[in-house]
Design a protein around this motif. Structure first.
Motif, mmCIF file in Angstrom:
data_model
loop_
_atom_site.group_PDB
_atom_site.id
_atom_site.type_symbol
_atom_site.label_atom_id
_atom_site.label_comp_id
_atom_site.label_asym_id
_atom_site.label_seq_id
_atom_site.Cartn_x
_atom_site.Cartn_y
_atom_site.Cartn_z
ATOM 1 N N LEU A 189 0.857 -1.180 0.000
ATOM 2 C CA LEU A 189 0.000 0.000 0.000
ATOM 3 C C LEU A 189 0.895 1.232 0.000
ATOM 4 O O LEU A 189 2.016 1.192 0.509
ATOM 5 N N ALA A 190 0.407 2.338 -0.535
ATOM 6 C CA ALA A 190 1.267 3.509 -0.709
ATOM 7 C C ALA A 190 1.653 4.148 0.618
ATOM 8 O O ALA A 190 2.809 4.523 0.832
ATOM 9 N N GLY A 191 0.676 4.321 1.528
ATOM 10 C CA GLY A 191 0.942 5.039 2.763
ATOM 11 C C GLY A 191 1.239 6.503 2.491
ATOM 12 O O GLY A 191 0.831 7.070 1.463
ATOM 13 N N VAL A 192 1.990 7.130 3.393
ATOM 14 C CA VAL A 192 2.377 8.532 3.206
ATOM 15 C C VAL A 192 3.616 8.793 4.053
ATOM 16 O O VAL A 192 3.708 8.345 5.197
ATOM 17 N N ARG A 193 4.573 9.500 3.495
ATOM 18 C CA ARG A 193 5.808 9.808 4.206
ATOM 19 C C ARG A 193 5.678 11.126 4.965
ATOM 20 O O ARG A 193 5.078 12.071 4.486
ATOM 21 N N ALA A 204 -1.568 0.625 11.755
ATOM 22 C CA ALA A 204 -2.560 1.656 12.068
ATOM 23 C C ALA A 204 -3.487 1.901 10.881
ATOM 24 O O ALA A 204 -4.313 2.816 10.916
ATOM 25 N N LEU A 205 -3.347 1.053 9.851
ATOM 26 C CA LEU A 205 -4.125 1.242 8.625
ATOM 27 C C LEU A 205 -4.927 0.000 8.247
ATOM 28 O O LEU A 205 -6.140 0.087 8.015
ATOM 29 N N LEU A 216 -9.854 -2.636 7.669
ATOM 30 C CA LEU A 216 -9.301 -1.370 7.194
ATOM 31 C C LEU A 216 -9.790 -0.221 8.058
ATOM 32 O O LEU A 216 -11.001 -0.038 8.237
ATOM 33 N N ASP A 217 -8.857 0.552 8.599
ATOM 34 C CA ASP A 217 -9.209 1.762 9.333
ATOM 35 C C ASP A 217 -9.878 2.748 8.383
ATOM 36 O O ASP A 217 -9.330 3.063 7.328
ATOM 37 N N SER A 218 -11.057 3.215 8.740
ATOM 38 C CA SER A 218 -11.761 4.142 7.858
ATOM 39 C C SER A 218 -12.135 5.405 8.612
ATOM 40 O O SER A 218 -12.433 5.366 9.810
ATOM 41 N N PRO A 219 -12.112 6.548 7.926
ATOM 42 C CA PRO A 219 -12.442 7.815 8.585
ATOM 43 C C PRO A 219 -13.885 7.811 9.077
ATOM 44 O O PRO A 219 -14.753 7.165 8.476
ATOM 45 N N PRO A 220 -14.168 8.528 10.150
ATOM 46 C CA PRO A 220 -15.559 8.622 10.600
ATOM 47 C C PRO A 220 -16.413 9.325 9.557
ATOM 48 O O PRO A 220 -15.895 10.116 8.750
ATOM 49 N N GLN A 230 -7.039 10.398 2.003
ATOM 50 C CA GLN A 230 -6.390 9.960 0.763
ATOM 51 C C GLN A 230 -5.659 8.632 0.965
ATOM 52 O O GLN A 230 -5.685 7.756 0.094
ATOM 53 N N VAL A 231 -4.992 8.491 2.111
ATOM 54 C CA VAL A 231 -4.318 7.226 2.423
ATOM 55 C C VAL A 231 -5.339 6.091 2.464
ATOM 56 O O VAL A 231 -5.113 5.009 1.899
#
Length: 336
Positions: A189-193, A204-205, A216-220, A230-231
């Motif tokens: 997965l791409a993630g983010v730096r 955490a993802l 999968l952790d999803s935004p509220p 975006q992640v």
């Protein structure tokens, strides 16, 4: 054929390894509060399996008092409490016995002091009498998620990063991971730096909750677009087209985060997600944040995914302020 095996977290454990935050650490004035969080986790885990708690000699007595007689305290000094990352990654060796990989912890790419933590993996394995393999790459346990059946889930942002593995390609790193962990399929997965100290650890993802099943952790609901939404969107898209080591498409189970408006005032590093839960023998530990609806929803989802295990919510408000969670603070040794 490589006969090393990297078991799923849900497989039987011999023990859990944790660390006791020392006096004078990065926690500063929050040291007493975060110690209470660590003690609560340790006591809960100890109800289900042995716990080995690392502590400097001068902190050992206080750690024993806080954690109780069910927790074994050993003289291994640490800089911080994140044993998922500084500790060894345990595997089953070619002889069927325990083995450990030392991924050369470097303070998440040199972001934090790690004079003690850089030695933790070696010292833990020596204390347990477990053979050690020194990895040819830098990684942390929180960047590695397996289904126990040959599939590894990772983020590119954390591993293919010059702060850990300068000049190394994704293919190079994947080859090492296959050899060290005995996996046959790596899902990237791409993630983010640069947005958090871990450069977006996988734990955490997204987590495996069983064969071909990913939580999968999803935004509220109603979350505004930002780097973390975006992640999430990139991860979901990638997982929808991925297959595991046996060619099976993945079922994706969303685990919604709590509503930040219901959590009170929180710092910029606060890790407010449930996917950083920890599976032990007979139980699942997950954070309780205080958004009752979200807390209960997360518990129900994990109860369905882990039938037969107790669901044990633990309040970790100070720990989460440090950018981590229950999974980050624990590391399992598989039973053999």
């Amino acid at each position: 054929m490589n006969s090393v095996r990297f078991p799923a977290e849900s497989a039987a454990h011999a023990r859990t390894v944790m660390g006791w935050p020392p006096a004078g650490s990065v926690w500063g004035r929050d040291t007493a509060a975060v110690r209470r969080d660590i003690a609560a986790i340790a006591r809960t885990v100890a109800a289900y399996e042995p716990v080995l708690l690392l502590a400097a000699a001068e902190d050992a007595e206080g750690a024993r008092k806080a954690c109780g007689g069910g927790v074994e305290v050993v003289d291994v000094p640490v800089d911080d409490l994140w044993l998922r990352d500084s500790g060894p990654t345990f595997v089953i060796g070619p002889d069927g016995g325990p083995a450990g990989v030392d991924f050369r912890f470097d303070g998440w790419g040199g972001k934090q002091e790690h004079m003690r933590d850089g030695q933790v993996a070696r010292r833990v394995l020596a204390a347990l009498g477990v053979p050690r393999t020194l990895a040819p790459l830098v990684a942390e346990g929180g960047s590695l998620e397996t289904d126990g059946e040959g599939t590894l889930l990772v983020t590119e942002s954390s591993l293919v990063n010059d702060n850990r593995n300068p000049g190394r390609s994704r293919d190079d790193i994947e080859g090492d991971l296959r050899e060290l962990l005995g996996v046959t399929e790596v899902i990237w997965l791409a993630g983010v730096r640069g947005e958090d100290i871990t450069d977006c650890h996988i734990d955490a993802l997204a987590r495996f909750a069983g064969p071909a099943t990913v939580v999968l952790d999803s935004p509220p609901p109603g979350s505004p677009p930002d780097v973390w939404t975006q992640v999430y969107e990139q991860a979901r898209t990638a997982l929808e087209t991925a297959a595991d080591a046996h060619g099976r498409a993945l079922e994706i189970i969303e685990l919604p985060a709590p509503d930040p408006a219901r959590l009170g005032r929180r710092g910029a590093d606060f890790l407010g997600g449930y996917v950083n839960y920890y599976v032990v023998n007979g139980a699942v530990l997950l954070p309780r944040f205080g958004d009752r609806r979200a807390d209960e929803r997360a518990a129900a989802i994990l109860r369905d995914l882990h039938p037969g295990r107790d669901i044990r919510p633990v309040e970790i408000h100070t720990l989460a302020e440090g950018g981590g969670g229950i999974h980050c603070a624990t590391q399992q040794q598989p039973a053999t």
